[in-house]
Design a protein around this motif. Structure first.
Motif, PDB file in Angstrom:
ATOM      1  N   GLY A   1       0.824  -1.211   0.000  1.00  0.00           N
ATOM      2  CA  GLY A   1       0.000   0.000   0.000  1.00  0.00           C
ATOM      3  C   GLY A   1       0.852   1.252   0.000  1.00  0.00           C
ATOM      4  O   GLY A   1       0.566   2.222  -0.714  1.00  0.00           O
ATOM      5  N   LEU A   2       1.923   1.249   0.788  1.00  0.00           N
ATOM      6  CA  LEU A   2       2.834   2.395   0.838  1.00  0.00           C
ATOM      7  C   LEU A   2       3.501   2.615  -0.518  1.00  0.00           C
ATOM      8  O   LEU A   2       3.708   3.763  -0.939  1.00  0.00           O
ATOM      9  N   PHE A   3       3.825   1.517  -1.224  1.00  0.00           N
ATOM     10  CA  PHE A   3       4.441   1.647  -2.548  1.00  0.00           C
ATOM     11  C   PHE A   3       3.503   2.375  -3.512  1.00  0.00           C
ATOM     12  O   PHE A   3       3.901   3.303  -4.215  1.00  0.00           O
ATOM     13  N   PHE A   4       2.249   1.974  -3.554  1.00  0.00           N
ATOM     14  CA  PHE A   4       1.295   2.628  -4.453  1.00  0.00           C
ATOM     15  C   PHE A   4       1.070   4.091  -4.063  1.00  0.00           C
ATOM     16  O   PHE A   4       0.920   4.956  -4.929  1.00  0.00           O
ATOM     17  N   LEU A   5       1.051   4.360  -2.760  1.00  0.00           N
ATOM     18  CA  LEU A   5       0.954   5.754  -2.311  1.00  0.00           C
ATOM     19  C   LEU A   5       2.149   6.565  -2.817  1.00  0.00           C
ATOM     20  O   LEU A   5       1.991   7.693  -3.300  1.00  0.00           O
ATOM     21  N   ALA A   6       3.356   5.986  -2.690  1.00  0.00           N
ATOM     22  CA  ALA A   6       4.571   6.700  -3.095  1.00  0.00           C
ATOM     23  C   ALA A   6       4.598   6.950  -4.591  1.00  0.00           C
ATOM     24  O   ALA A   6       5.079   8.002  -5.040  1.00  0.00           O
ATOM     25  N   VAL A   7       4.085   5.997  -5.386  1.00  0.00           N
ATOM     26  CA  VAL A   7       4.017   6.222  -6.834  1.00  0.00           C
ATOM     27  C   VAL A   7       3.115   7.410  -7.139  1.00  0.00           C
ATOM     28  O   VAL A   7       3.442   8.264  -7.972  1.00  0.00           O
TER      29      VAL A   7
END
Length: 579
Positions: free
Chosen positions: A276-282
């Motif tokens: 979830g954090l990865f998609f937020l960062a993208v």
């Protein structure tokens, strides 16, 4: 000073979690999916909109651990023999798709955008590397990971992940800063590291986890699992490979381990949070100033690259005999660039192969494509969805019965026989019109209704039923029905079919009145027949089966309180002696 530092760390975390818990459920309710919700939340709180968080790139690098752990979990599901069986797809279908798409995108960059040959190659090759995170999430959400088409998608992703190694070597050769033989040296180092990891996985991991298990401390086993994942990833990164590839190899090496399920359950919370954090960062990484300044060129590259890549994917899928609908679904799933494109573009920029503007431009195109993919997939699903005829199907309305039976497949058909034999009135619902028609041919009256909806449960008589038998195929849907029934219809006893031991644990923890694994009784009977085949008498066989049933129930109860390794002492373990 320490308090200020801690607050500096907690503040962004609170902002990110707040944005996620608002956006993701909203986007799911709108039918747009969780991935797009994370993207939108990240864009909103990122530097381009509200500016609540400014360190998007550092968060993106950290959150790539989510992709690493995701591939580790995927590796746990793919035993070496299964992976070997996929070699034709990996080095056939995947190779043709990746190489053809790379050539077509390079030509598009040369002919349509007048890019230098090296820049066009880097731009196209990066865009070919689809997002493992997005596609694997979609396959898991749809339950397609183990299907034939799902396995083809996994094979393509594995080959794309492998391609990052030669692509980085090519960038090193192209770089004006490169040292003659450094590319070959890098390849040799990478191969040596891969062989070392395979050797450790083959001969070292099982003894390692066996040693940790003796401590009987779950936290130690969790720490060991994280050590294996992160250590493998770090080794591969140091050797010039992707961290995700290292984690995947470690997962495959552990796929045959008796500790596999325990490790997977320990890793799962970290994996989900970091994904979830990865998609937020993208989403946060999308620079709207670049979009505003270069939007004609950006949109042109985006449309041309997605159209060219999509055309190749569809043609290759049809060439390898996928049906039209399957080919179209795979096309929309793989339209985007992915997280490894950022790695390739950054390496090319640091090596002087592309400049900073081109790096930002190509990375923005990838981010936009990742954001558009869930929308395109949703549109494709709706276009391809064929309306099933509802002729002769009655909806669930004002049903009454002492037992409400939800789902009417082969399992529940047999389960219905005992109450029907005693004249008990059943209300039966299912969501499959074809199955309802088939049941009607045998004389069963089944109504159309989705048991995971509260209004359907009310119309189906759940409020007056003495018992609810939940026999649906989907474990998530079954758990949703359990939660609704416990809250709204506490008078009804809940009897639930479980898929496997892990699903049974979840249902026990949820507090259902009765659960049964769909294959457990047949396994008991098979064991009993093996004793009869050896000449044991009836009483000995029945005593053995009763003993095994009690032991299995005790072990399952212990696992519901602890982990997969709990209750091991109830198992009969006496391997055959070598002759």
């Amino acid at each position: 000073m320490a308090d200020a530092s801690l607050g500096h760390m907690i503040g962004p975390a609170v902002v990110l979690m707040g944005a996620a818990v608002i956006a993701v459920p909203l986007f799911q309710r709108l039918g747009l999916g969780s991935v797009l919700g994370y993207f939108a939340a990240g864009l909103l709180v990122g530097p381009s909109v509200l500016g609540l968080i400014t360190g998007a790139q550092s968060i993106l690098h950290f959150s790539e651990l989510g992709v690493v752990m995701f591939l580790f979990v995927i590796g746990l599901e793919l035993r070496p023999l299964k992976l070997w069986a996929m070699r034709g797809q990996i080095f056939g279908l995947a190779l043709v798709q990746v190489f053809t798409a790379s050539a077509v995108l390079t030509l598009a960059g040369l002919m349509l955008f007048n890019l230098p040959a090296t820049v066009a190659f880097i731009a196209g090759a990066g865009f070919v590397l689809s997002s493992t995170a997005v596609i694997m999430s979609v396959l898991q959400d749809r339950g397609e990971m183990s299907t034939a088409e799902g396995q083809k998608s996994v094979a393509i992703l594995l080959f794309e992940d492998l391609m990052i190694v030669p692509l980085l070597a090519v960038v090193a050769f192209m770089s004006p800063l490169a040292q003659g033989q450094s590319g070959w040296i890098g390849i040799l180092v990478a191969l040596a590291a891969l062989l070392a990891l395979l050797a450790v996985g083959r001969w070292g991991l099982n003894p390692f986890f066996s040693l940790l298990a003796r401590s009987r401390t779950r936290e130690v086993l969790t720490a060991g699992a994280l050590l294996v994942v992160l250590g493998s990833a770090l080794l591969m990164e140091a050797a010039g490979l992707s961290m995700a590839m290292g984690a995947f190899v470690a997962g495959v090496m552990l796929s045959g381990s008796s500790y596999r399920h325990q490790i997977e359950s320990d890793i799962e919370p970290f994996r989900g949070l970091l994904m979830g954090l990865f998609f937020l960062a993208v989403g946060m990484s999308l620079d709207l100033s670049i979009v505003a300044a270069e939007w004609p060129l950006l949109l042109s590259i985006l449309v041309v690259f997605m159209a060219a890549k999509g055309g190749v994917i569809y043609a290759v899928a049809r060439l390898f005999r996928s049906a039209n609908q399957a080919a179209l679904r795979r096309t929309t799933m793989f339209l985007q660039g992915g997280e490894f494109a950022f790695v390739l573009y950054a390496a090319a920029a640091s090596g002087g192969v592309i400049d900073a503007r081109e790096n930002a431009l190509f990375a923005t195109v990838v981010i936009l494509s990742m954001g558009l993919t869930p929308l395109l997939m949703l549109a494709t699903d709706r276009l391809l969805r064929t309306e099933t005829s509802m002729d002769g199907i009655d909806p669930a309305r004002d049903l009454k019965g002492r037992i409400l039976l939800i789902g009417f497949g082969p399992f529940s058909q047999m389960a219905s026989q005992a109450p029907l034999s005693r004249g008990i009135e059943l209300a039966v619902i299912d969501t499959n019109p074809d199955r309802i028609r088939e049941a009607d041919q045998y004389g069963f009256k089944v109504f159309f209704g989705d048991g995971s909806r509260l209004d359907t449960l009310r119309h189906s008589g759940a409020g007056e039923a003495d018992a609810i038998m939940i026999c649906v195929d989907d474990p998530k849907a079954a758990l949703r029905i359990v939660e609704l029934a416990q809250h709204e219809f506490p008078q009804a006893k809940l009897l639930v079919r479980s898929r496997d031991r892990g699903n049974a644990r979840v249902l026990i923890q949820a507090g259902v009145d009765y659960q049964i694994r769909e294959t457990v009784e047949s396994a008991y009977r098979m064991g009993a027949e093996s004793l009869r085949a050896l000449g044991f008498g009836h009483l000995d066989v029945e005593e053995a089966v009763d003993d095994i049933r009690r032991r299995d129930q005790a072990r399952l109860a212990a696992q519901a309180q602890g982990g997969d390794m709990s209750g091991r002492e109830t198992l009969h373990i006496r391997p055959a002696s070598p002759s």
